[in-house]
Scaffold this motif. Structure first.
Motif, PDB file in Angstrom:
ATOM      1  N   ALA A 168       0.830  -1.203   0.000  1.00  0.00           N
ATOM      2  CA  ALA A 168       0.000   0.000   0.000  1.00  0.00           C
ATOM      3  C   ALA A 168       0.865   1.253   0.000  1.00  0.00           C
ATOM      4  O   ALA A 168       0.575   2.234  -0.704  1.00  0.00           O
ATOM      5  CB  ALA A 168      -0.932  -0.001   1.214  1.00  0.00           C
ATOM      6  N   ALA A 169       1.941   1.244   0.783  1.00  0.00           N
ATOM      7  CA  ALA A 169       2.818   2.417   0.858  1.00  0.00           C
ATOM      8  C   ALA A 169       3.567   2.639  -0.444  1.00  0.00           C
ATOM      9  O   ALA A 169       3.749   3.781  -0.880  1.00  0.00           O
ATOM     10  CB  ALA A 169       3.797   2.263   2.016  1.00  0.00           C
ATOM     11  N   VAL A 170       4.023   1.583  -1.085  1.00  0.00           N
ATOM     12  CA  VAL A 170       4.706   1.723  -2.375  1.00  0.00           C
ATOM     13  C   VAL A 170       3.772   2.358  -3.394  1.00  0.00           C
ATOM     14  O   VAL A 170       4.142   3.305  -4.108  1.00  0.00           O
ATOM     15  CB  VAL A 170       5.216   0.353  -2.882  1.00  0.00           C
ATOM     16  CG1 VAL A 170       5.670   0.457  -4.335  1.00  0.00           C
ATOM     17  CG2 VAL A 170       6.368  -0.142  -2.013  1.00  0.00           C
ATOM     18  N   LEU A 171       2.540   1.854  -3.452  1.00  0.00           N
ATOM     19  CA  LEU A 171       1.575   2.382  -4.417  1.00  0.00           C
ATOM     20  C   LEU A 171       1.256   3.847  -4.124  1.00  0.00           C
ATOM     21  O   LEU A 171       1.313   4.701  -5.015  1.00  0.00           O
ATOM     22  CB  LEU A 171       0.305   1.531  -4.371  1.00  0.00           C
ATOM     23  CG  LEU A 171      -0.714   1.694  -5.499  1.00  0.00           C
ATOM     24  CD1 LEU A 171      -1.637   0.481  -5.560  1.00  0.00           C
ATOM     25  CD2 LEU A 171      -1.539   2.951  -5.359  1.00  0.00           C
ATOM     26  N   SER A 172       0.951   4.144  -2.871  1.00  0.00           N
ATOM     27  CA  SER A 172       0.614   5.519  -2.497  1.00  0.00           C
ATOM     28  C   SER A 172       1.789   6.455  -2.723  1.00  0.00           C
ATOM     29  O   SER A 172       1.629   7.554  -3.263  1.00  0.00           O
ATOM     30  CB  SER A 172       0.177   5.567  -1.030  1.00  0.00           C
ATOM     31  OG  SER A 172      -0.109   6.897  -0.639  1.00  0.00           O
ATOM     32  N   GLY A 173       2.969   6.031  -2.307  1.00  0.00           N
ATOM     33  CA  GLY A 173       4.149   6.877  -2.459  1.00  0.00           C
ATOM     34  C   GLY A 173       4.475   7.174  -3.908  1.00  0.00           C
ATOM     35  O   GLY A 173       4.863   8.295  -4.256  1.00  0.00           O
ATOM     36  N   THR A 174       4.302   6.183  -4.766  1.00  0.00           N
ATOM     37  CA  THR A 174       4.562   6.386  -6.188  1.00  0.00           C
ATOM     38  C   THR A 174       3.606   7.420  -6.778  1.00  0.00           C
ATOM     39  O   THR A 174       4.004   8.291  -7.563  1.00  0.00           O
ATOM     40  CB  THR A 174       4.451   5.051  -6.941  1.00  0.00           C
ATOM     41  OG1 THR A 174       5.381   4.114  -6.389  1.00  0.00           O
ATOM     42  CG2 THR A 174       4.740   5.232  -8.421  1.00  0.00           C
ATOM     43  N   GLU A 175       2.335   7.354  -6.393  1.00  0.00           N
ATOM     44  CA  GLU A 175       1.362   8.329  -6.896  1.00  0.00           C
ATOM     45  C   GLU A 175       1.645   9.726  -6.340  1.00  0.00           C
ATOM     46  O   GLU A 175       1.563  10.722  -7.075  1.00  0.00           O
ATOM     47  CB  GLU A 175      -0.056   7.887  -6.535  1.00  0.00           C
ATOM     48  CG  GLU A 175      -0.521   6.662  -7.308  1.00  0.00           C
ATOM     49  CD  GLU A 175      -2.039   6.516  -7.313  1.00  0.00           C
ATOM     50  OE1 GLU A 175      -2.733   7.341  -6.689  1.00  0.00           O
ATOM     51  OE2 GLU A 175      -2.524   5.558  -7.963  1.00  0.00           O
ATOM     52  N   LEU A 176       1.989   9.821  -5.067  1.00  0.00           N
ATOM     53  CA  LEU A 176       2.295  11.130  -4.485  1.00  0.00           C
ATOM     54  C   LEU A 176       3.473  11.779  -5.199  1.00  0.00           C
ATOM     55  O   LEU A 176       3.434  12.968  -5.551  1.00  0.00           O
ATOM     56  CB  LEU A 176       2.594  10.992  -2.991  1.00  0.00           C
ATOM     57  CG  LEU A 176       1.410  10.680  -2.082  1.00  0.00           C
ATOM     58  CD1 LEU A 176       1.883  10.366  -0.670  1.00  0.00           C
ATOM     59  CD2 LEU A 176       0.415  11.838  -2.056  1.00  0.00           C
ATOM     60  N   ARG A 177       4.517  11.019  -5.427  1.00  0.00           N
ATOM     61  CA  ARG A 177       5.710  11.593  -6.066  1.00  0.00           C
ATOM     62  C   ARG A 177       5.405  12.006  -7.501  1.00  0.00           C
ATOM     63  O   ARG A 177       5.957  13.010  -8.002  1.00  0.00           O
ATOM     64  CB  ARG A 177       6.871  10.601  -6.044  1.00  0.00           C
ATOM     65  CG  ARG A 177       8.211  11.241  -6.372  1.00  0.00           C
ATOM     66  CD  ARG A 177       8.610  12.258  -5.307  1.00  0.00           C
ATOM     67  NE  ARG A 177       9.729  13.109  -5.732  1.00  0.00           N
ATOM     68  CZ  ARG A 177       9.598  14.286  -6.344  1.00  0.00           C
ATOM     69  NH1 ARG A 177       8.394  14.760  -6.651  1.00  0.00           N
ATOM     70  NH2 ARG A 177      10.662  14.993  -6.674  1.00  0.00           N
ATOM     71  N   ALA A 178       4.520  11.259  -8.173  1.00  0.00           N
ATOM     72  CA  ALA A 178       4.148  11.623  -9.541  1.00  0.00           C
ATOM     73  C   ALA A 178       3.443  12.969  -9.588  1.00  0.00           C
ATOM     74  O   ALA A 178       3.454  13.649 -10.624  1.00  0.00           O
ATOM     75  CB  ALA A 178       3.256  10.542 -10.158  1.00  0.00           C
ATOM     76  N   MET A 179       2.813  13.360  -8.480  1.00  0.00           N
ATOM     77  CA  MET A 179       2.133  14.656  -8.405  1.00  0.00           C
ATOM     78  C   MET A 179       3.021  15.734  -7.797  1.00  0.00           C
ATOM     79  O   MET A 179       2.546  16.837  -7.505  1.00  0.00           O
ATOM     80  CB  MET A 179       0.830  14.512  -7.605  1.00  0.00           C
ATOM     81  CG  MET A 179      -0.215  13.662  -8.305  1.00  0.00           C
ATOM     82  SD  MET A 179      -1.779  13.520  -7.372  1.00  0.00           S
ATOM     83  CE  MET A 179      -1.320  12.334  -6.107  1.00  0.00           C
TER      84      MET A 179
END
Length: 591
Positions: A168-179
């Motif tokens: 869950a953290a990998v997925l969330s972190g990847t989306e946050l960094r993309a923004m």
């Protein structure tokens, strides 16, 4: 990718100085990093260094907004028109996003805002920004759909699988960094041993310290896996056994030092072992740790003695919001930033008055209350982390890639799969799974949106669903209406949320039980509601959240399309005897 000449030049200049981040042995890079940070620090004025200590908010969907409402709000809060002016005036080290400050309309807008903020920072003092938010998921979610919505901490705790928390953290972190975000104020490392805790609850992974420690460490590793996003564990020294909300008052924890070591400390120690970049402080009194009763945020024995010296943490320390009454009680807004720095904090989050706070720190240095060497120690940590995150090399997000990363079909599918593992069947007398394929169902209880989602999920599965919303504190008339609506139904589903504080919800459940229609209760926030209705319901499921994915999982479990897999991550005590356990940690039924 869209060409931004200013960004290209600025990023190239900074990237040249930080080029050692690209390659070379870790030891050599560490030396180059330290050399780079020292040079940057020497080039900064005292005013620029003090500005780096502050992270705060600004209203607007763009950095240079001219929207009248945003300008008015920024003038009222900060005395400037927009974030660009705020950064230029105070040389800010960071910006935090909220929905209420009009920062998070959609992924494309967020990405453009992040890039605009970095432009403003680089054109000012030349130091890239921390761009942060509280994307814990579950109860505390700042960026909504179409960004992927994931189970919150206690829901993930119900999987009893650190790998689920990590994913869950990998997925969330990847989306946050993309923004364009590079710091997430998550995960919550508090151990929720108090069912009446008004501010933590489902934000915690559970009530067992070792369980919470394993989940926290996994999330820290997941968020920081790519090396471009800082994870922040909170709220040190532990906020899990409070009955007061530090947003509104100053809580006190009565644990002994030995209890702190056994209950509160393990998740923070595990996060430190996992290499967490940032630790957030708590605004609470902890007499066994500091007899002066200063809030932990302002306590040198807590932040320096325990966190730095005893636990060996050498990373960044950020305060919780300095606008919260828990830290302002008894202290002026000019004193809180100075006292926090003296205690050992590095980053001052959301002061009540940025101008007052900024100038108070400058005055404290001028008057000798704080030394410039002390300021340098915090700014060194700030610059070091920004370097390690790659912000000096390239702080920008690629607007052409955000749609390929954020809220993709694969991410949404992964989120639902995680949610399906969290649904916990606590009570079942054989009523579930429902034996019929469709029928008439009444969906009632708390939540306009929640009951609507549950009813829609039943409708999508061939059921005819009637909905009666009774709210947080149902009246006698609402209870009577819900009971009347149960007539002729094959199933009643009642959503509960906080029965301990709203006992009329238990009256609703009792009235529904008296109808004789099979009754299933969904605890759509804290799982403790079952203690008040265990003798009334035929089945009870804990979702730990009223997020749509969790509600979908619950309906699928009720209708037999999903086998419940979750197990309680907390002990649930008896309603009339808090010392006696009704359902223990790890309990969960299957079919």
């Amino acid at each position: 990718m869209e060409t931004h000449p200013r960004r290209t030049v600025l990023a190239a200049a900074l990237g040249a100085a930080a080029a050692a981040a690209v390659a070379g042995p870790a030891e050599a890079d560490g030396g180059r990093r330290r050399s780079f940070v020292k040079r940057r620090l020497r080039a900064m004025s005292l005013e620029e260094k003090v500005g780096q200590l502050f992270t705060t908010y600004a209203y607007g969907q763009t950095a240079d907004t001219t929207a009248a409402a945003d300008v008015a709000a920024n003038q009222a809060a900060h005395g400037v028109d927009n974030a660009t002016a705020l950064i230029a005036t105070y040389h800010l080290g960071g910006i935090i996003y909220f929905a209420w400050s009009n920062n998070v309309a959609n992924p494309d807008q967020i990405t453009a805002l992040s890039n605009g903020l970095q432009d403003a920072a680089l054109e000012g003092c030349g130091t890239p920004l921390f761009i942060a938010t509280d994307q814990e998921h579950g109860l505390v979610t700042r960026i909504g759909p179409p960004a992927t919505q994931l189970p919150g901490a206690m829901a993930l705790g119900a999987t009893h699988d650190p790998e689920a928390a990590r994913a869950a953290a990998v997925l969330s972190g990847t989306e946050l960094r993309a923004m364009g975000l590079n710091q997430n104020f998550a995960p919550d490392a508090d151990v929720n041993v108090n069912p009446a805790n008004p501010v933590i609850g489902v934000r915690s992974f559970g009530s067992d310290p070792e369980h919470v420690a394993a989940m926290v460490a996994a999330q820290v590793e997941g968020y920081q896996a790519r090396g471009d996003l800082a994870s922040t564990v909170k709220h040190f020294p532990g906020h899990g056994d409070t009955a007061d909300d530090s947003h509104a008052e100053l809580p006190r924890i009565e644990h002994t030092y030995e209890e702190w070591r056994a209950i509160d400390a393990p998740p923070f120690a595990a996060a430190i072992d996992a290499g967490v970049d940032v630790v957030m402080t708590a605004h609470l009194q902890f007499p066994a740790l500091d007899a002066s009763l200063r809030p932990a945020t302002l306590s040198e024995p807590v932040l320096t003695g325990l966190l730095r010296e005893e636990l060996g943490y050498d990373g960044l320390v950020v305060t919780d919001s300095l606008q919260m009454d828990g830290v302002r009680e008894g202290y002026g807004d000019d004193r809180v930033p100075v006292l926090a720095l003296q205690a050992g904090a590095d980053v001052l989050l959301m002061p009540m008055d940025i101008d007052l706070a900024y100038n108070a720190v400058l005055a404290a240095v001028a008057e000798g209350e704080l030394t410039e060497r002390r300021i340098d120690a915090s700014v060194t940590r700030i610059l070091d982390l920004k370097y390690r995150l790659g912000l000096f090399e390239d702080p920008y997000a690629d607007p052409d890639l955000v749609g390929q990363v954020v809220g993709t079909a694969a991410n949404l599918e992964a989120a639902q799969a995680l949610s399906d593992r969290t649904t916990t069947l606590v009570v079942n007398d054989g009523t579930l799974p429902t034996p019929t394929d469709g029928g008439f169902v009444l969906v009632t209880g708390w939540g306009e949106t929640t009951t609507n989602v549950v009813a829609a999920e039943f409708g999508a599965r061939g059921w005819s669903a009637e909905r009666v919303v009774t709210g947080l504190a149902p009246t006698a008339a609402q209870i009577a209406a819900a009971a009347a609506a149960a007539d002729g139904k094959g199933l009643v589903v009642v959503c509960t949320n906080g029965i301990a504080d709203n006992p009329a919800q238990a009256d609703l459940v009792d009235a529904l039980a008296a109808t004789g229609v099979p009754l299933v209760a969904l605890g759509v926030r804290n799982p403790y509601d079952i203690a008040y209705v265990a003798d009334s319901v035929h089945a009870y499921l804990a979702t730990y959240s009223y997020a749509a994915d969790g509600l979908e999982s619950a309906v699928r479990a009720i209708t037999g399309a999903l086998a419940p897999q979750g197990r309680l991550p907390v002990d649930i005590p008896h309603a009339d005897d808090p010392e006696a356990v009704l359902f223990p940690f790890g309990h969960g039924l299957e079919y």
